[in-house]
Design a protein around this motif. Structure first.
Motif, short mmCIF file in Angstrom:
data_model
loop_
_atom_site.label_atom_id
_atom_site.label_comp_id
_atom_site.label_asym_id
_atom_site.label_seq_id
_atom_site.Cartn_x
_atom_site.Cartn_y
_atom_site.Cartn_z
N TYR A 1 0.84 -1.20 0.00
CA TYR A 1 0.00 0.00 0.00
C TYR A 1 0.87 1.24 0.00
O TYR A 1 0.64 2.20 -0.73
N HIS A 2 1.90 1.20 0.82
CA HIS A 2 2.81 2.34 0.90
C HIS A 2 3.63 2.46 -0.38
O HIS A 2 3.89 3.57 -0.84
N ALA A 3 4.02 1.31 -0.94
CA ALA A 3 4.80 1.36 -2.17
C ALA A 3 3.97 1.95 -3.30
O ALA A 3 4.46 2.72 -4.12
N MET A 4 2.68 1.61 -3.32
CA MET A 4 1.83 2.14 -4.37
C MET A 4 1.65 3.64 -4.23
O MET A 4 1.43 4.34 -5.22
N SER A 5 1.73 4.16 -3.01
CA SER A 5 1.56 5.59 -2.85
C SER A 5 2.75 6.35 -3.41
O SER A 5 2.73 7.57 -3.47
N LEU A 6 3.80 5.65 -3.82
CA LEU A 6 4.92 6.29 -4.51
C LEU A 6 4.54 6.70 -5.92
O LEU A 6 5.16 7.59 -6.50
N LEU A 7 3.57 6.02 -6.48
CA LEU A 7 3.30 6.17 -7.91
C LEU A 7 3.01 7.62 -8.33
O LEU A 7 3.54 8.08 -9.34
N PRO A 8 2.18 8.38 -7.59
CA PRO A 8 1.95 9.77 -8.01
C PRO A 8 3.22 10.61 -8.05
O PRO A 8 3.25 11.64 -8.70
N TYR A 9 4.24 10.16 -7.33
CA TYR A 9 5.50 10.92 -7.34
C TYR A 9 6.44 10.43 -8.43
O TYR A 9 7.27 11.18 -8.90
N LEU A 10 6.33 9.16 -8.78
CA LEU A 10 7.26 8.60 -9.77
C LEU A 10 6.79 8.80 -11.20
O LEU A 10 7.58 8.95 -12.11
N ALA A 11 5.46 8.79 -11.38
CA ALA A 11 4.96 8.79 -12.76
C ALA A 11 5.17 10.13 -13.47
O ALA A 11 5.55 10.11 -14.64
N PRO A 12 4.93 11.29 -12.86
CA PRO A 12 5.06 12.52 -13.63
C PRO A 12 6.43 12.65 -14.26
O PRO A 12 7.46 12.45 -13.62
N GLY A 13 6.43 12.96 -15.54
CA GLY A 13 7.68 13.16 -16.25
C GLY A 13 8.19 11.91 -16.93
O GLY A 13 9.18 11.96 -17.64
N SER A 14 7.55 10.76 -16.68
CA SER A 14 8.09 9.58 -17.35
C SER A 14 7.13 9.09 -18.43
O SER A 14 5.94 9.36 -18.42
N ASN A 15 7.73 8.35 -19.32
CA ASN A 15 7.03 7.77 -20.45
C ASN A 15 6.05 6.70 -19.99
O ASN A 15 6.24 6.10 -18.95
N LEU A 16 5.03 6.47 -20.78
CA LEU A 16 4.07 5.41 -20.44
C LEU A 16 4.76 4.07 -20.23
O LEU A 16 4.47 3.34 -19.28
N SER A 17 5.72 3.76 -21.10
CA SER A 17 6.42 2.47 -20.96
C SER A 17 7.19 2.43 -19.65
O SER A 17 7.27 1.39 -18.99
N ASP A 18 7.77 3.56 -19.26
CA ASP A 18 8.53 3.58 -18.02
C ASP A 18 7.63 3.44 -16.80
O ASP A 18 8.04 2.88 -15.78
N ILE A 19 6.41 3.95 -16.91
CA ILE A 19 5.49 3.81 -15.77
C ILE A 19 5.22 2.33 -15.52
O ILE A 19 5.19 1.88 -14.38
N ILE A 20 5.07 1.59 -16.61
CA ILE A 20 4.81 0.15 -16.45
C ILE A 20 6.00 -0.53 -15.77
O ILE A 20 5.83 -1.32 -14.84
N VAL A 21 7.19 -0.17 -16.21
CA VAL A 21 8.38 -0.79 -15.63
C VAL A 21 8.52 -0.38 -14.16
O VAL A 21 8.81 -1.20 -13.29
N THR A 22 8.27 0.90 -13.89
CA THR A 22 8.36 1.37 -12.51
C THR A 22 7.36 0.64 -11.62
O THR A 22 7.69 0.19 -10.53
N LEU A 23 6.15 0.54 -12.12
CA LEU A 23 5.11 -0.15 -11.35
C LEU A 23 5.53 -1.58 -11.07
O LEU A 23 5.39 -2.08 -9.95
N GLY A 24 6.08 -2.23 -12.09
CA GLY A 24 6.53 -3.60 -11.89
C GLY A 24 7.65 -3.68 -10.87
O GLY A 24 7.70 -4.60 -10.06
N SER A 25 8.54 -2.69 -10.87
CA SER A 25 9.67 -2.76 -9.97
C SER A 25 9.26 -2.48 -8.53
O SER A 25 10.01 -2.78 -7.60
N LEU A 26 8.08 -1.89 -8.32
CA LEU A 26 7.62 -1.67 -6.94
C LEU A 26 7.08 -2.96 -6.34
O LEU A 26 6.84 -3.02 -5.15
N ASP A 27 6.85 -3.97 -7.17
CA ASP A 27 6.36 -5.26 -6.71
C ASP A 27 5.09 -5.13 -5.89
O ASP A 27 5.04 -5.54 -4.73
N PRO A 28 4.06 -4.52 -6.43
CA PRO A 28 2.84 -4.39 -5.63
C PRO A 28 2.02 -5.67 -5.70
O PRO A 28 1.97 -6.32 -6.74
N ILE A 29 1.41 -6.01 -4.60
CA ILE A 29 0.46 -7.12 -4.56
C ILE A 29 -0.87 -6.49 -4.22
O ILE A 29 -1.07 -5.98 -3.11
N LEU A 30 -1.78 -6.50 -5.18
CA LEU A 30 -3.00 -5.73 -4.98
C LEU A 30 -3.88 -6.31 -3.88
O LEU A 30 -4.62 -5.59 -3.23
#
Lengths: 148, 408, 324, 189
Positions: free
Chosen positions: B374-403
Motif C-alpha cells: 500500500y505504501h509502495a503504491m503511494s509512490l506512484l503519483p510521485y514517480l509517474a510525472p515526467g516519465s514515459n508510459l512504458s517507463d510507468i509500467i516498468v516502474t510499477l513492476g519494480s515496486l512489486d505491488p500485490i493488490l
C-alpha cells in the motif's frame, strides 16, 4: 517497544508521558509530529490507524487515531489522538507525505476527519458508499443497499 | 479538494503548520495549469490491464506519451479483511490473512500470529521459531521469483522474452511450492501457523527436498541474470528509470527492497529480530541507485541470500514441541488480554505489520494490517510525472505491488 | 507451363496464397510448440496428434465469436482495416520467385521494390485500425506503428540495396541467380553482405512487430495495441497478417542473402523453403528470448545506429562492385 | 555490438532450455503427478471402525469454520445399529465448497475424525450446485484416497513434545505479562 531516552526527555519537556502510544491531544499533535520528525529524526511514517470507540458512561463517541513513526533502523514512537465523532483532527500530510493515503484510508474505513488534508476522498470503497465499515455501529447484516 | 459530506465537521484548532520544501513532483498538480504541446490525453490504466498486477486503476494525464500527473485508485480488490478480523476469533484469522499478500502467505500468517502472541506474551517454542524462520525465507524466495517473472513480463511482454523469464521463474517457484505441499499439505494458502506455534511439523524427507530444490535454484540464478540484467535492452529500460528519493520513501513509509535500493540500510529481520532471526547470520544487500535496476539488484541479492539462509537453516532445526498452546479445538481457544500490540515483520515487500487491539474476548477489537505494498503504491503519483508510459509500467513492476495486500 | 500470363497469374497466385495461408496458420502451431519447449512446457497437445490441429481449433473459435464494432468507432475504417492488412501482405508474394526459371507468379523487373513497398503499406491498415477503434491504447499503438514504419523502412531498404547492387538487378530472380553455387551474399563478399543480412533481419523484426521492436503491440503497456478493440476473425486476420509478414520477411531474407533455391545437391524450391523456415524459426527464437525497447530508444537505435551502418554497408557494397 | 552479444547470451539461455526436461504436471486424465500424503483438496465423511457414521453432529466444525460454510443438523442421540451403544448422529451435513479456503481447521477440531480431506485432484463442475457437498456426496467420497490429516493426528502432531498439562492450562500460565499494556490508548490522557 520502549520510547527511546532522548525522545522521553523531549516528551517530558512538552508535558507528555512517554508511553506506547504517547497520548497527545489534538492541539499538540502537529507540534509533536514536527518535533519528532524535524528535531529527533523520526522521518519514517509507519502507519496511521484509527479505532472507533462507541460512547460509554465516561467518554463520548470517539475514534482514537494512532500514528507510529520510526527513526531507522531501530527506534519507534507511537502517538495517539482522541477525536470525538463529528470533529476533526489536524492532518499530518504537511509533515509526512505518506499521511495522505494513510489518513484517506482511515477516513474511508473508520470515518475520522482530518483537517487540512489536501485530498480527503474515499480510497478503498466506492465514492458513493454510505457509512464507514470499521465503526462499531456499522451493521453488516443487510445484504442489500444501503448495506447497513 | 474538500468533500461535501464532512464539511460540517468542526475543525480542531490547528497549530502553526510547518512549511516544507518538497523537492519531488506535486501529486496534487492541477492538469489545467500544465502547458501541453498538444491536447492532454486522460488515460485510465486499468482496472483491466495486463500490467497492473491485479485490479488497479491509475488515471494518467498524458502529454503525448509523457505522463504529467497520475492518480491511483486502489480498492478494486477490497475484501474487508480488517472488518472480517473483528468478526472472527483469533484462531480463525490466520487462514484468512493468507489471502492478503497472496504471494507470500506464510509471512502474512506469521505477522498476525506474532501480533496475537504479543498480546498475551506467548512465546512459541524454539523449534517453532526456527520452522517459522525457515518457512519465511523459503517464501521470500518464492515471492521474489514471482516478482522477477512478472517484472520480466512487464518489460518483455506476454509474447516475448519476458514470458520466457516468467515461465522459468514459475518453474522454480513450483518446486518451492512442492516443498510447502510436502510440509503443510497445501501449495499456497497453508494455514500452517497458529497462535502460539505451528500446526504442521516437517515430515520425513523434507530437508533433502528443500536442499535439492534450493540448490537447483541457486545454480540457475545466473540464467535470469543472463536473460535480464546482463542484457543491454534491460539496462536501457531500467537505468535511471523510476528513481526513488530516500527521504520521500521514508515519509511515505515505503520499506523493504525499495527502501534498501534507495540506500537506506534497514531490515526488520536484522534490526528488530523476531522468530529465530537473532540466531541467523544475515547480510542485508543495499544499493544507492534508487532506480529500477537497483531494486532488481537488491531483490536478486536477497533471493540468493535467502537461499543461503534456507540451506543453512534446514539442517539445524532444534528438536522440541512445535506449539506452545493447546491445539485449537474451539473458536474461543485463544483470548487476547485487553490491550494493544503492534508487531512488524519483514515481508518480501517490506514492513508488514499488524496492529491489534484486544478487549479480552476471543475476537480482536480492531485489527489493522499495515501492508508494505500500500505504501509502495503511494509512490506512484510521485514517480509517474515526467516519465514515459512504458517507463510507468516498468516502474510499477519494480515496486512489486500485490493488490490483494494493497486493498485488503 | 501456362502461356497466358493472366491464367498463369491467377493459378499460381491462388496456389501461393493458399499454401502461404496454410503455412502461416501452422506456423502458429510451430511457434507455440517451440516457445513451449523453450519454457520447459509441452505447448499444445490436446487437439489432434501433438496438438497439430490446434490452428483449426483456433480458427473455429475465432469464427464463432460475436462480431463487434465498438459504438463510437469509425465503422467503415474499422471493418476494412483487417482484410486490407492481409491483402497488403499477400500482395508482396506476387513477385516472389520460387525456383529457377518461370517459378514466379508475376516476374516484375522491379520485383524487390514492389515487394518491399507493398509490405510497407501494412502501416496504413494498422494506423487505420488504431485510429478507427476509438480507443486510446489503439491510438497510441497506431501512432507508434506509423512512427516505427517511417524510421525502419529506411534501413530496411538500404540493407536490401546491398544485394541489389551486388546482384546488379532489381529482379528477385536475377538476384538469386547471381548467388548461384554457394556465392551467397551473406557470405560473399565478406563484410557488407553479412552486415546487411543482419540489418535486414533486425528490420524485418521491426516490420513484423516482433520483439525487441514490438512497440505498436506492446501488450504489457498497450493491452493489445491496435488490436485492442478487435475480436473474432477480424482479430484473426491481423494476427495472420502478422505471421505472414514474418514469413515473407524470412523468405525474402533467404532469397536476398542466402542464395534462395541454391544449395548443395539439386537446386530447387526445397532449399528456399528450408532456408525460409530456418530464418522464421530464428525470428521466433529471438522473439521468445529478448525484451522490448522503449519507443524512443528504439527510434534512436534506428536512426543513430542502423541507418549509418546501413549507409556504410551500401557504400562498401558499391565499392566492392566497382573495384572487385 | 554489446547489445548483440548480450542478446546472444539471452538466446543461449532459451536455447539451453529447449533441451531441458519439461516440468509440466500431466493432465489428470493422463495420470497427474504424485501428491504428498498431507495434500488436501475436497472433503469426505467417513464411517468409524464399528461401521457407524462417525459424525456425531457436535457442530465443532461448523463453529470453527472461518468462512462459515458448514451446516450441521444434529440428529440427537440414538443407539448405533452396529454396536447398540447410544451415540450422537447428524441428520444433515452440508459443506459449501464455493467458499472453502482449505484451512483444515474443521478436520483438526473433529473429535471423532469424521470429516477428512481428500488427496485426489479436485474435479470441476458445471454449476455452483456441484460444489455444494451434501451429506450424500460427502459419504460418496469416502472410498477415495484421503489426506494424512485427521483430527487425532493433527492434534497429536501439535501436542508432541509439549509438557503434559498440569491441572491449569500450562502454556498460558508461563506467559506472565511483563508489562501490562494500557487497555486503550486514551487511558493515559
Amino acid at each position: 517497544m520502549p520510547v527511546p531516552d532522548d525522545v522521553a526527555a523531549k516528551l517530558e519537556a512538552m508535558g507528555l508521558a512517554p508511553a506506547d502510544p504517547v497520548a497527545v491531544d489534538r492541539q499538540g499533535v502537529l507540534a509533536l509530529a514536527a518535533l519528532l520528525k524535524n528535531e529527533l529524526g523520526f522521518t519514517y511514517l509507519s502507519y496511521c490507524a484509527a479505532a472507533h470507540r462507541p460512547a460509554s458512561e465516561s467518554e463520548p463517541d470517539r475514534t482514537v487515531v494512532e500514528y507510529r513513526v520510526r527513526r531507522l533502523p531501530r527506534d519507534e514512537v507511537a502517538f495517539a489522538v482522541v477525536v470525538p465523532t463529528g470533529e476533526s483532527t489536524p492532518s499530518l500530510c504537511a509533515l509526512y507525505a505518506g499521511a495522505d493515503w494513510q489518513e484517506r484510508e482511515q477516513y474511508d474505513l473508520v470515518g475520522t476527519v482530518f483537517a487540512g488534508h489536501p485530498d480527503l476522498r474515499r480510497i478503498m470503497l466506492p465514492e458513493d458508499w454510505e457509512g464507514h465499515p470499521l465503526r462499531r455501529d456499522y451493521a453488516i447484516d443487510t445484504r442489500h443497499h444501503p448495506w447497513r | 479538494m474538500a468533500v461535501a459530506h464532512h464539511e460540517g465537521a468542526a475543525v480542531a484548532p490547528v497549530g502553526p503548520v510547518p512549511t516544507v520544501v518538497r523537492p519531488w513532483p506535486d501529486p496534487y498538480l492541477d492538469p489545467e495549469t500544465h502547458e501541453a504541446e498538444g491536447d492532454l490525453m486522460v488515460m485510465n490504466l486499468g482496472p483491466q490491464h495486463p500490467s497492473t498486477h491485479g485490479v488497479f486503476r491509475v488515471k494518467l494525464w498524458l502529454d503525448g506519451e509523457v505522463c504529467i500527473k497520475a492518480v491511483p485508485y486502489p480498492g478494486y480488490l477490497h475484501r474487508g479483511v480488517e472488518k472480517l478480523c473483528e468478526k472472527l476469533s483469533y484462531v480463525q484469522i490466520p487462514p484468512i490473512v493468507d489471502k492478503n499478500d497472496y504471494v507470500s502467505p506464510f509471512i502474512n500468517e506469521l505477522a498476525v500470529c506474532m501480533a496475537f502472541e504479543a498480546l498475551n506474551a506467548v512465546e512459541p517454542p524454539r523449534r517453532s521459531q526456527y520452522l517459522r524462520t525457515l518457512g519465511a525465507e523459503m517464501q521470500r524466495v518464492a515471492s521474489h521469483l514471482l516478482w522477477l517473472g512478472t517484472f520480466g513480463m512487464d518489460m518483455g511482454g506476454a509474447l516475448g522474452g519476458g514470458a520466457s523469464v516468467f515461465m522459468h521463474c514459475f518453474r522454480e517457484r513450483e518446486t518451492i511450492l512442492d516443498c510447502y505441499e510436502l510440509w503443510t499439505g497445501s501449495r499456497f494458502h497453508y494455514n500452517t501457523l497458529t497462535v502460539g506455534g505451528n500446526r504442521h511439523d516437517v515430515p520425513a524427507g523434507f530437508a533433502e527436498l528443500v536442499k535439492r530444490t534450493y540448490r537447483a535454484i541457486r545454480d540457475r540464478a545466473h540464467e535470469y541474470d543472463a536473460m535480464l540484467v546482463d542484457n543491454a535492452i534491460f539496462r536501457a529500460r531500467t537505468v535511471g528509470v523510476g528513481r526513488v528519493d530516500a527521504q520521500l520513501a521514508m515519509e511515505l513509509g515505503v520499506s523493504g527492497p525499495i527502501l534498501r535500493a534507495s540506500g537506506v540500510d534497514w531490515d526488520l529481520r536484522r534490526d528488530q529480530p523476531y522468530a529465530a532471526y537473532g540466531e541467523v547470520q544475515l547480510n542485508v544487500p543495499v544499493r544507492s541507485g534508487g532506480d529500477c535496476l537497483a531494486r532488481y539488484e537488491v531483490r536478486m541479492a536477497e533471493l540468493l541470500e535467502s537461499i543461503r539462509i534456507v540451506l543453512d537453516l534446514v539442517d539445524g532445526i532444534p528438536e522440541g514441541p512445535i506449539a506452545a498452546l493447546k491445539p485449537v479445538k474451539l473458536p474461543g481457544a485463544f483470548k487476547g488480554k485487553a490491550g494493544q500490540a503492534y508487531v512488524a515483520v519483514e515481508s518480501p515487500r517490506g514492513e508488514l505489520g499488524t496492529w491489534v487491539i484486544a478487549d479480552g474476548s476471543d475476537k480482536p477489537y480492531r485489527c489493522k494490517i499495515r501492508p508494505p505494498s500500500y505504501h509502495a503504491m503511494s509512490l506512484l503519483p510521485y514517480l509517474a510525472p515526467g516519465s514515459n508510459l512504458s517507463d510507468i509500467i516498468v516502474t510499477l513492476g519494480s515496486l512489486d505491488p500485490i493488490l490483494g495486500e494493497v486493498d485488503r | 507451363m501456362i502461356e497466358n500470363p493472366w491464367v498463369w497469374g491467377a493459378v499460381s497466385g491462388l496456389v501461393v496464397v493458399n499454401v502461404f495461408m496454410g503455412v502461416a496458420a501452422w506456423s502458429i502451431w510451430f511457434e507455440r510448440k517451440f516457445a513451449g519447449r523453450m519454457q520447459n512446457r509441452p505447448g499444445p497437445t490436446q487437439v489432434g496428434p501433438f496438438g497439430l490441429l490446434q490452428p483449426v481449433a483456433d480458427l473455429l473459435k475465432l469464427l464463432q465469436k460475436e462480431d463487434i464494432t465498438p459504438k463510437n468507432a469509425d465503422a467503415v475504417l474499422f471493418n476494412i482495416a483487417p482484410p486490407l492488412g492481409l491483402l497488403t501482405v499477400l500482395g508482396g508474394m506476387a513477385v516472389f520467385p520460387w525456383g529457377p526459371g518461370a517459378w514466379v507468379p508475376a516476374d516484375l523487373d522491379v520485383g524487390i521494390l514492389f515487394t518491399l513497398s507493398i509490405a510497407s503499406l501494412m502501416t496504413i491498415p494498422v494506423w487505420m485500425a488504431g485510429w478507427a477503434s476509438n480507443n486510446k491504447y489503439a491510438l497510441i499503438g497506431g501512432m507508434r506503428a506509423a512512427a516505427q514504419a517511417v524510421s525502419f523502412e529506411v534501413p530496411l531498404l538500404l540493407s536490401a540495396l546491398v544485394p541489389i547492387i551486388l546482384g546488379g538487378s532489381f529482379k528477385l530472380g536475377d538476384i538469386v541467380a547471381a548467388q548461384a553455387d554457394g556465392a551467397w551474399f551473406a557470405l560473399w563478399p565478406p563484410g557488407p553482405g553479412a552486415v546487411a543480412f543482419l540489418l535486414f533481419l533486425l528490420c524485418s523484426l521491426a516490420e513484423a512487430n516482433r520483439i525487441p521492436f514490438d512497440i505498436p503491440e506492446a501488450e504489457s503497456e498497450l493491452v493489445a495495441g491496435i488490436t485492442t478493440e478487435y475480436i473474432g476473425m477480424k482479430f484473426g486476420l491481423f494476427y495472420l497478417a502478422e505471421y505472414m509478414h514474418t514469413l515473407i520477411g524470412s523468405f525474402l531474407g533467404a532469397a536476398l542473402f542466402l542464395g534462395g533455391w541454391d544449395g548443395p545437391g539439386p537446386d530447387g524450391v526445397h532449399w528456399l523453403v528450408a532456408k525460409g523456415l530456418g530464418l522464421f524459426a530464428l525470428i521466433f527464437w529471438i522473439r521468445w528470448s529478448l525484451l522490448r525497447y522503449r519507443a524512443d530508444q528504439f527510434m534512436s537505435v534506428c536512426w543513430k545506429i542502423l541507418v549509418p551502418v546501413a549507409l556504410c554497408t551500401v557504400s562498401a557494397a558499391a565499392v566492392w562492385k566497382v573495384y572487385a | 555490438m554489446n547489445a548483440l552479444l548480450t542478446a546472444w547470451a539471452a538466446l543461449r539461455v532459451t536455447g539451453l532450455n529447449l533441451f531441458r526436461a519439461m516440468n509440466t504436471e500431466p493432465l489428470p486424465w493422463h495420470g497427474g503427478r504424485a501428491r504428498p500424503e498431507r495434500f488436501r483438496t475436497s472433503f469426505a465423511l467417513v464411517h468409524n471402525e464399528d461401521g457407524d457414521e462417525a459424525c456425531i453432529g457436535c457442530k465443532m466444525c461448523e463453529k470453527i469454520c472461518p468462512s462459515q460454510i458448514i451446516t450441521v443438523v444434529p440428529g440427537g442421540r440414538a443407539p448405533s445399529p452396529n454396536t447398540g451403544k447410544p451415540r450422537g448422529t447428524a441428520k444433515d451435513f452440508v459443506l459449501d465448497m464455493n467458499a472453502c479456503i482449505h484451512c483444515e481447521l474443521c478436520v483438526q477440531v473433529c473429535p471423532e475424525d469424521a470429516i477428512l480431506m481428500l488427496r485426489v485432484p479436485e474435479t470441476p463442475g458445471y454449476t455452483r450446485e456441484d460444489l455444494v457437498l451434501t451429506m450424500d456426496k460427502l459419504y460418496k467420497n469416502e472410498p477415495l484416497e484421503k489426506s494424512w490429516g485427521t483430527g487425532a493426528r493433527l492434534v497429536g502432531m501439535q501436542e508432541a513434545g509439549q509438557p503434559k498439562p498440569a491441572p491449569k492450562p500450562a502454556p498460558a500460565a508461563k506467559a506472565a505479562p511483563s508489562e501490562a499494556a494500557p487497555p486503550s490508548p486514551e487511558a493515559g490522557s
